[in-house]
Scaffold this motif. Structure first.
Motif, PDB file in Angstrom:
ATOM      1  N   LEU A 127       0.959  -0.999  -0.070  1.00 30.07           N
ATOM      2  CA  LEU A 127      -0.056  -0.106  -0.085  1.00 30.07           C
ATOM      3  C   LEU A 127       0.735   1.323  -0.035  1.00 30.07           C
ATOM      4  N   ILE A 128       1.543   1.516  -1.327  1.00 28.62           N
ATOM      5  CA  ILE A 128       2.416   2.624  -1.339  1.00 28.62           C
ATOM      6  C   ILE A 128       1.660   3.891  -1.797  1.00 28.62           C
ATOM      7  N   ASP A 129       1.619   4.798  -0.829  1.00 25.72           N
ATOM      8  CA  ASP A 129       1.140   6.179  -1.252  1.00 25.72           C
ATOM      9  C   ASP A 129      -0.497   5.984  -1.626  1.00 25.72           C
ATOM     10  N   ILE A 130      -1.091   5.193  -0.763  1.00 25.28           N
ATOM     11  CA  ILE A 130      -2.654   4.913  -0.760  1.00 25.28           C
ATOM     12  C   ILE A 130      -3.385   4.989   0.294  1.00 25.28           C
ATOM     13  N   LEU A 131      -2.908   4.750   1.521  1.00 23.81           N
ATOM     14  CA  LEU A 131      -3.584   4.693   2.849  1.00 23.81           C
ATOM     15  C   LEU A 131      -4.144   6.219   3.089  1.00 23.81           C
ATOM     16  N   GLU A 132      -3.510   7.085   2.832  1.00 22.54           N
ATOM     17  CA  GLU A 132      -3.751   8.560   3.132  1.00 22.54           C
ATOM     18  C   GLU A 132      -4.886   9.024   2.295  1.00 22.54           C
TER      19      GLU A 132
END
Length: 312
Positions: A127-132
Motif C-alpha cells: 500500500l504505497i501512497d494509498i492509505l492517506e
C-alpha cells in the motif's frame, strides 16, 4: 529461503531494474526523482520476501514500482481503478494497461473493493501512497490483509503527518492540508489526501488490524529525490532539511511500516468497530433514545456512507 546480498550488490541490481523500467515507461518525467523511493521499497521487499513471491500492489497507478519489482523476480498483481484525472486523459489508461502487460504484470482495472481476490493467496501486499487517500483505513486493511497468506507481509508507505516542513508551515500560519486550489477546482470525486498519519497512529492501526512483527522506517526518499533536481537556494534549503531530520528522525517526510499476518487472523467486524465507536463518539450512546440495537445502527450508518462495504 531469502538470499543475503551485500548492500552494494543489492542496490546495483535494483538500479538496473529502475533504469530498464525508466527506458520503457510510457510517461516521460513521471519517474524522475523517485529512485530513492523505489530503492527503499525494493530493498525491504527483497529482504522480507523471497523472489518468486506473489505480491499484490494496491493502488499501483501506472505500474512504475510494480514493473521494477516484476523485473526483480516477483509475481506482481496490480489493482487500480485508473480513474485519477490524468489517467482519464486521452489513451492513458490503455497505455498503462499495455505497459503492465509488457512488464509481466497482472493488472486488475477495478477498485480494490470489487477486485476478485482469493483469501490467503498472496505472500506480500503493498500500500504505497494509498492509505492517506482512504476515509476509513479499516475497510481497506481488512480487504488487503484477508488476501494475504498467514505470515504474509503487508508493507505501507505514506507521508508523515508531522514532518518538519508541515510543522514549519503551520507555525508560519500556512495549512498542512492539500492545496486548496486542488480541492476547490476538483471535478468529479475527490481523490486527494483525506488523512495523513503519524508513526504512533500507524503503529496503533496495524496493531488494531491484528498484524505482528511491526517494523517502522522513517525516510526522506521524497526529499532526496527533490535534492537531486534542486538548484541554488532551494538546494540549500533541501540540504538543511535532510540534515535536521537526520538528527530528529520524526521530522522525516515519509513513513514505511510493515508487519505480518498471524495465524488465526480475523478482520475487524462492524460489530467490533461499533463498540469502539461508542467510546470515541459517545453521542451514539447518549442519544440512543429509542434503544436501537447495534445491528440496526450499523445498517443505518453504512447506508449513508460512501465507504465500501466491509468484508466482515
Amino acid at each position: 529461503m531469502i538470499p543475503v546480498w551485500n548492500g552494494l550488490k543489492m542496490e546495483e541490481e535494483i538500479h538496473r531494474a529502475i533504469v530498464e523500467v525508466y527506458n520503457s515507461f510510457p510517461f516521460k518525467g513521471y519517474m524522475d526523482g523517485n529512485e530513492p523511493k523505489y530503492l527503499w521499497i525494493s530493498k525491504i521487499l527483497l529482504r522480507e520476501a523471497p523472489r518468486g513471491s506473489r505480491v499484490l500492489d494496491v493502488g499501483c497507478g501506472p505500474c512504475d514500482l510494480t514493473a521494477i519489482l516484476a523485473r526483480l523476480g516477483y509475481q506482481m498483481v496490480g489493482v487500480d481503478d485508473l480513474k485519477d484525472p490524468w489517467h482519464l486523459v486521452g489513451d492513458n489508461r490503455k497505455r498503462i494497461m499495455d505497459f503492465a502487460q509488457r512488464s509481466g504484470i497482472t493488472l486488475m482495472v477495478e477498485p480494490i473493493e470489487k477486485a476478485s481476490l482469493k483469501q490467503n493467496s498472496f505472500d506480500a501486499a503493498l500500500l504505497i501512497d494509498i492509505l492517506e487517500h482512504y476515509p476509513n483505513p479499516r475497510f481497506l486493511l481488512n480487504r488487503v490483509i484477508s488476501a494475504l497468506k498467514p505470515s504474509g507481509l503487508l508493507l505501507i508507505g505514506t507521508p508523515n503527518a508531522v514532518a518538519l516542513a508541515k510543522r514549519v508551515f503551520v507555525v508560519m500560519g500556512k495549512s498542512n492540508y492539500p492545496n486548496v486550489n486542488f480541492v476547490y477546482f476538483n471535478v468529479g470525486d475527490y481523490r486527494g489526501h483525506v488523512r495523513e498519519y503519524t508513526v504512533e497512529e500507524l503503529k496503533r492501526i496495524l496493531k488494531l488490524s491484528g498484524l505482528t512483527e511491526v517494523t517502522v522506517k522513517l525516510t526522506n526518499h521524497d526529499i532526496q529525490g527533490l535534492l537531486r533536481k534542486s538548484r541554488g537556494l532551494r538546494k540549500l534549503v533541501t540540504g538543511a532539511y535532510l540534515f535536521i531530520s537526520s538528527l530528529y528522525p520524526k521530522f522525516r517526510a515519509s513513513i514505511i511500516i510493515y508487519g505480518r499476518k498471524p495465524e488465526g487472523w480475523r478482520p475487524i467486524s462492524d460489530l467490533d468497530a461499533i463498540e469502539h465507536l461508542k467510546v470515541h463518539y459517545p453521542h451514539v450512546v447518549k442519544y440512543n433514545l429509542d434503544g436501537e440495537p447495534d445491528e440496526l445502527l450499523i445498517k443505518k450508518l453504512k447506508s449513508r456512507l460512501c465507504n465500501p462495504t466491509s468484508i466482515s
